[in-house]
Design a protein around this motif. Sequence first.
Motif, PDB file in Angstrom:
ATOM      1  N   ASN A 196      -2.892  -3.458 -35.761  1.00  0.00           N
ATOM      2  CA  ASN A 196      -4.147  -3.077 -36.427  1.00  0.00           C
ATOM      3  C   ASN A 196      -4.105  -3.644 -37.833  1.00  0.00           C
ATOM      4  O   ASN A 196      -3.421  -3.125 -38.712  1.00  0.00           O
TER       5      ASN A 196
ATOM      6  N   PHE B 149     -13.841  -2.008 -35.081  1.00  0.00           N
ATOM      7  CA  PHE B 149     -12.903  -2.472 -34.059  1.00  0.00           C
ATOM      8  C   PHE B 149     -13.746  -2.752 -32.831  1.00  0.00           C
ATOM      9  O   PHE B 149     -14.923  -2.386 -32.784  1.00  0.00           O
ATOM     10  N   TRP B 150     -13.163  -3.407 -31.829  1.00  0.00           N
ATOM     11  CA  TRP B 150     -13.863  -3.596 -30.559  1.00  0.00           C
ATOM     12  C   TRP B 150     -13.008  -2.995 -29.466  1.00  0.00           C
ATOM     13  O   TRP B 150     -11.799  -3.235 -29.409  1.00  0.00           O
ATOM     14  N   GLY B 151     -13.642  -2.183 -28.596  1.00  0.00           N
ATOM     15  CA  GLY B 151     -12.912  -1.305 -27.696  1.00  0.00           C
ATOM     16  C   GLY B 151     -12.458  -1.883 -26.385  1.00  0.00           C
ATOM     17  O   GLY B 151     -12.417  -1.180 -25.381  1.00  0.00           O
ATOM     18  N   TYR B 152     -12.124  -3.157 -26.356  1.00  0.00           N
ATOM     19  CA  TYR B 152     -11.629  -3.723 -25.115  1.00  0.00           C
ATOM     20  C   TYR B 152     -10.714  -4.886 -25.445  1.00  0.00           C
ATOM     21  O   TYR B 152     -10.905  -5.564 -26.447  1.00  0.00           O
ATOM     22  N   ALA B 153      -9.715  -5.113 -24.592  1.00  0.00           N
ATOM     23  CA  ALA B 153      -8.779  -6.172 -24.944  1.00  0.00           C
ATOM     24  C   ALA B 153      -8.349  -7.030 -23.775  1.00  0.00           C
ATOM     25  O   ALA B 153      -7.658  -8.016 -23.957  1.00  0.00           O
TER      26      ALA B 153
ATOM     27  N   LYS C 108     -12.457 -10.938 -23.674  1.00  0.00           N
ATOM     28  CA  LYS C 108     -11.130 -10.836 -23.085  1.00  0.00           C
ATOM     29  C   LYS C 108     -10.650 -12.110 -22.452  1.00  0.00           C
ATOM     30  O   LYS C 108      -9.580 -12.140 -21.879  1.00  0.00           O
TER      31      LYS C 108
ATOM     32  N   THR D 229      -4.625  -1.881 -27.413  1.00  0.00           N
ATOM     33  CA  THR D 229      -4.895  -3.078 -28.200  1.00  0.00           C
ATOM     34  C   THR D 229      -6.392  -3.192 -28.473  1.00  0.00           C
ATOM     35  O   THR D 229      -7.196  -3.053 -27.550  1.00  0.00           O
ATOM     36  N   PHE D 230      -6.729  -3.409 -29.710  1.00  0.00           N
ATOM     37  CA  PHE D 230      -8.117  -3.690 -30.087  1.00  0.00           C
ATOM     38  C   PHE D 230      -8.140  -4.751 -31.178  1.00  0.00           C
ATOM     39  O   PHE D 230      -7.258  -4.772 -32.033  1.00  0.00           O
TER      40      PHE D 230
ATOM     41  N   LYS E 255      -5.814 -11.665 -29.449  1.00  0.00           N
ATOM     42  CA  LYS E 255      -6.786 -10.624 -29.101  1.00  0.00           C
ATOM     43  C   LYS E 255      -8.165 -11.303 -29.081  1.00  0.00           C
ATOM     44  O   LYS E 255      -8.284 -12.482 -29.374  1.00  0.00           O
TER      45      LYS E 255
END
Length: 766
Positions: free
Chosen positions: A421, A459-463, A532, A613-614, A719
């Motif tokens: 982060n 942040f972005w909620g998918y990785a 992703k 992970t974000f 990421k």
Amino acid sequence: MDQESPYWIDGSVPETPGTGEYPDPWKKTEIIGTRVPRVDAYERVSGTAVYPHDVSLPEMLHGAILRCPHAHATVLKIETSKAEKMPGVRAVLTGNSPGADMPWYPRRGTFYGRLFDTNCRYEGEEVAVVAAETPLQAFDALRAIEVEYEVLPFVIDDEAALEPSAPAVHEGGNVVGEPRVRERGDVETGFAEADVVVERTYRTKCEIHAPMEPHGSVARWEGNKLTIWDTTQGVFSVQEAVARAMGLPLANVRVIGHYMGGGFGSKLEVGKYTVYAALMAKMTGRPVKIFLPREDCFLATGNRPGNTMTVKIGAKNDGTLTAIDYRSLGSSGAYAYGADSSTLAAYLYTCPNLRTEDTTVYINAGKARPMRAPGFPQGAWALEQAMDELAQKLGADPVELRLKNIAGVFQTDGGIPFTSNQLAECLRKGAMEFGWSEMRARDKTGGHLRRGVGVAACFWGYAGGPPSTVIVKLYSDGSVNLNMGASDIGTGTKTWAAMIVAEELGVAVNAIQIEYADTATTQYATSSGGSKTVPSDSPAVRAAAYAVKVQLMRMAAEQLKVDVSDLEFRDLTISSRSDEEKKVAVTALEKLDRQGVVIGTGYRDPNPEDMVTFPFGAQFCEVEVNTRTGEVRLLRFLGAHDSGRVLNRLTYDNQVFGGIVMGVGLGMTEERVLDPQTGKMVNANFHDYMIPTMKDVAIEHTCVPIDIPDNEFNTTGTKGLGEPATIPTAAAIANAVCDAIGIRVTDTPLNPIQLARLIAEQQKEA
Ligand code: MOS
């Protein structure tokens, strides 16, 4: 990542002598991180790239779709006999045609409506399809189809849809599912502990994806095998949906999606037009192409729903957050979709007491689809303005307030560590390069042109993660073939993949031949969405190239009669570290010459357990507000993003700039306008629906990558970037406008029509 898990899942290379069992994180790189123009740039700009729209097959027919012109209506009767006799018409398809009466599953497991639904729930719902010799003949024939509609009352407003008296879009009420509630700690206690509380309601308008390339397909049968050229972000998901609809084995459906002109989420689910093309190709025994006119794309290929968001935040005098209460209402359109917006508010900052509630309603308008960071730019518009207001009330610097509350862990299940982060770095480095403190300190009084600066974070909620399989082949002459199933949706997927192979094997980027996005000939990959593709597929690319390298090293060890651990691989030459006389070019490997080719298979390993992970980011902007006209000029925009390692600095910058431009659209120019009298969209075209142009976007854009590899997450340290780059933009603009003139604009679009009114109200009060 879990370093204990077997790296070579297929067991084809039991160990990797000399280099360790895993490719170590890259240290010094030669190609990765540099600026490499897209490998398909020439094809794209010269017009030689074959997009699905360019596919032209012998005997091909052209389809056109008749759509319901009403916001809500029942089809009582369809008369197609006149249309069937029109020149060039070869087939007409309705829900009454054989094989066309079926439920509709645009994505695996998501059911909505029917392929043709006699209950038309929005303007644009499909009623009939024509296939003719030319596109114009097909569109002419649509006008000869006679449809008797019973026009029904409609609802197009989210709040009105909640009224008990509202027309029901579906039986069982207009609320989609159950409101989604999240709770941790106790918000009442949290607000009681707060020294300062801010509360306000924010609104974002419905936005259309508006990719330049319209949606469409070409379908061709050969016996019982079907080939589809589709405008899609994921060929395998189209294969799945089409095979299901047509009752075919997956292996009989080949989907090719080579070039694509923008999707932004609107091309993640299969379109009905794809199945119509397949059905009509079967009826006529000829290939059928269906491409949607621009207006249809606006009506029927998805949108970013508008949200109404009430956010309340409490903090101590020192800036520590004590409670967040967040409520959101959004609309799915005519069919189910979750129009949530709360995730950013729930996890971006440390806050012990939280309550979020997301409600989604049906309305009589086109169904929403995921659009570039679904729910997050809306959530940022509310949360990041609330944080700005909180900073004002506390007399704190907005950057400092955010730094004080950065989440140390992902605040669920008692706290899960992040693999990385770097939000603090985004804020600090971004602020420094932007000149934040100096700008904030400037005198803002006097004159009618007022400048201000704003910041917003995200942040972005998918990785992403597995599965992904990639094959790299190195031929005896040293040339390379790369085979991967992922789509390149315009973001540069092929280019970074070639860069990774080039980095590992020392071949030239442009010497790599790439096969991709074809269900029949390339390896399985998930759709390119959710930011992703890089973190899901790049480790598989690296693993495949690495597997090739390991086999070549072994061949060299045998041929040079040295231990493999003594060898190093550089620019397609393998040499001994201890004896400089001993070296061999890959093209001179005898075993490779006999074998003809070396094949490396790479897989994407599982994500690490017990960690999340974000990507993170912060954006800064400077505006100039004309207080006489309400016009806002964007002077500067800076995006500082933590997306792990930078693979290609050129396309990295482009993602950041593109994300910002799209965020400017949400914040300042774009809005789906539905006529309250008719429920119809009045701006379904590029003239009235205003995507930002060169005159709307900032004069200067700066990209500041926080280029710190996330080696915990995967073997490339990457990421995602595409979606985070658009999340904070609109909020940063609103915060800058507030800094300039002291007006908090709660509703998008922040345009002169709105701002001139707000400025007039402010002057009246003064
Ligand atoms: Mo994106 S909305 O996952 O294409």
